[in-house]
Design an enzyme around this catalytic site. Structure first.
Site, PDB file in Angstrom:
ATOM      1  CE  LYS A 165      28.462  39.623  36.866  1.00 25.81           C
ATOM      2  NZ  LYS A 165      28.476  39.969  38.304  1.00 25.81           N
ATOM      3  CG  HIS A 189      26.564  39.327  44.138  1.00 28.42           C
ATOM      4  ND1 HIS A 189      26.140  39.311  42.826  1.00 28.42           N
ATOM      5  CD2 HIS A 189      27.895  39.591  44.071  1.00 28.42           C
ATOM      6  CE1 HIS A 189      27.164  39.560  42.019  1.00 28.42           C
ATOM      7  NE2 HIS A 189      28.243  39.739  42.748  1.00 28.42           N
TER       8      HIS A 189
HETATM    9  P1  BMP Z   1      36.229  41.599  44.526  1.00 27.02           P
HETATM   10  O1  BMP Z   1      36.666  43.080  44.519  1.00 27.02           O
HETATM   11  O2  BMP Z   1      36.112  41.034  45.896  1.00 27.02           O
HETATM   12  O3  BMP Z   1      37.070  40.761  43.594  1.00 27.02           O
HETATM   13  O4  BMP Z   1      34.729  41.575  43.987  1.00 27.02           O
HETATM   14  C1  BMP Z   1      34.378  41.990  42.694  1.00 27.02           C
HETATM   15  C2  BMP Z   1      32.884  42.040  42.548  1.00 27.02           C
HETATM   16  O5  BMP Z   1      32.566  42.477  41.229  1.00 27.02           O
HETATM   17  C3  BMP Z   1      32.167  40.708  42.729  1.00 27.02           C
HETATM   18  O6  BMP Z   1      30.920  40.946  43.363  1.00 27.02           O
HETATM   19  C4  BMP Z   1      31.919  40.208  41.307  1.00 27.02           C
HETATM   20  O7  BMP Z   1      30.722  39.454  41.222  1.00 27.02           O
HETATM   21  C5  BMP Z   1      31.809  41.497  40.527  1.00 27.02           C
HETATM   22  N1  BMP Z   1      32.290  41.433  39.127  1.00 27.02           N
HETATM   23  C6  BMP Z   1      33.613  41.152  38.816  1.00 27.02           C
HETATM   24  O8  BMP Z   1      34.441  40.922  39.699  1.00 27.02           O
HETATM   25  N2  BMP Z   1      34.010  41.127  37.488  1.00 27.02           N
HETATM   26  C7  BMP Z   1      33.151  41.376  36.465  1.00 27.02           C
HETATM   27  O9  BMP Z   1      33.564  41.366  35.323  1.00 27.02           O
HETATM   28  C8  BMP Z   1      31.809  41.670  36.769  1.00 27.02           C
HETATM   29  C9  BMP Z   1      31.395  41.704  38.098  1.00 27.02           C
HETATM   30  O10 BMP Z   1      30.147  42.012  38.386  1.00 27.02           O
END
Ligand code: BMP
Length: 274
Positions: A93, A62
């Site tokens: 996105k 990001h």
């Molecule tokens: P984490 O494993 O720390 O929860 O991070 C998940 C990552 O995936 C984040 O960068 C978030 O923006 C992205 N993401 C998500 O969590 N769910 C979605 O449905 C789509 C995503 O891009």
């Protein structure tokens, strides 16, 4: 269906350069792990990627959360991508009309199309968003992922919305290489379509919301294990953020990356062995 093929077999059949390269990398490194590096300082970003690099097929960024961003960070990221053999996925996105997303993708501070092999878009504006992004990305050999579902509680991306996202992708198979989704999309929105044609389609399913030690966070994120995601739901790439980079010092981060790589790969091997 692609669910039962090896990543290497799928790489051979794929026409999109980014999808082909990703599938080849997964097979070569025995890793279906994508690490999401959501930190705000260039130095942390690059250090974490250097630590996890050997265990991943893909880095998800990001880039707009980096506070001290300079374009030279992208040069360092590209060097790490060559050093450790992984691809880059800017999780931008996009969600606007075609003309606007073409500008956002190619221009501005980040010039995403110049360095990110894969990016993603919400299908909400309709097919023009794909036409706009493709006008920039196709000549560069890039690939697009559509958000057909999300991992968060209460998501509106479900039911007919999800089916229509898959239909939009089918109409643009050269550039749309897959989905952010929580399960395989084989057969979704496919009523009445030719079954051999459908059997030959190979959309990659990239799945966030993966964690081994937590069920979710306080802002609606929901986690499942690599085994649930890859074996039970048939997804292709696990995306892990805080479960890896949030674990402390470099040795802990490295250990977590290795742990998730192993879990994701074991789930895949079990899936194709049935
Ligand atoms: P984490 O494993 O720390 O929860 O991070 C998940 C990552 O995936 C984040 O960068 C978030 O923006 C992205 N993401 C998500 O969590 N769910 C979605 O449905 C789509 C995503 O891009």
């Amino acid at each position: 269906s692609a669910r039962l093929l090896t990543y290497a077999q799928r790489a051979e059949n794929h026409h999109n350069p980014a999808a082909k390269a990703l599938l080849e990398t997964i097979g070569r490194k025995k890793s279906n792990l994508c690490v999401s590096v959501d930190v705000t300082k260039q130095a942390d970003f690059l250090r974490i990627i250097d630590v996890v690099g050997p265990y991943i097929c893909l880095v998800k960024t990001h880039v707009d959360v980096i506070e001290d961003f300079e374009f030279s960070m992208i040069d360092r990221l590209k060097e790490l991508s060559a050093k450790h053999d992984f691809l880059i996925f800017e999780d931008r996105k996009f969600a606007d009309i075609g003309n606007t997303v073409a500008l956002q993708y190619s221009s501005g501070v980040y010039k995403i199309s110049s360095w990110s092999h894969i990016t993603n878009a919400h299908p909400i504006p309709g097919p023009g968003i794909i036409t706009g992004l493709s006008s920039i990305g196709t000549p560069l050999g890039r690939g697009l992922i559509l958000l057909a579902e999300m991992s968060s509680k209460g998501t509106l991306a479900s039911g007919a919305y999800t089916s229509q996202a898959v239909q939009m992708a089918r109409a643009h198979r050269d550039f749309v290489i897959g989905f952010i989704a929580m399960r395989r999309m084989d057969g979704v929105g496919a009523e009445g379509l030719d079954s051999t044609d459908l059997a030959n389609e190979d959309f990659l399913i990239l799945t966030p919301g993966v964690g081994l030690d937590a069920k979710g966070d306080s802002m609606g994120q929901q986690y499942r294990t690599p085994r649930e995601v890859v074996l039970e739901s048939g997804c292709d790439v696990i995306i892990v953020g805080r479960g890896i980079y949030g674990k402390g010092n470099d040795a802990d981060i490295q250990a977590q990356a290795e742990r998730y790589r192993k879990e994701g790969w074991a789930a895949y091997e079990e899936r194709i062995s049935v």
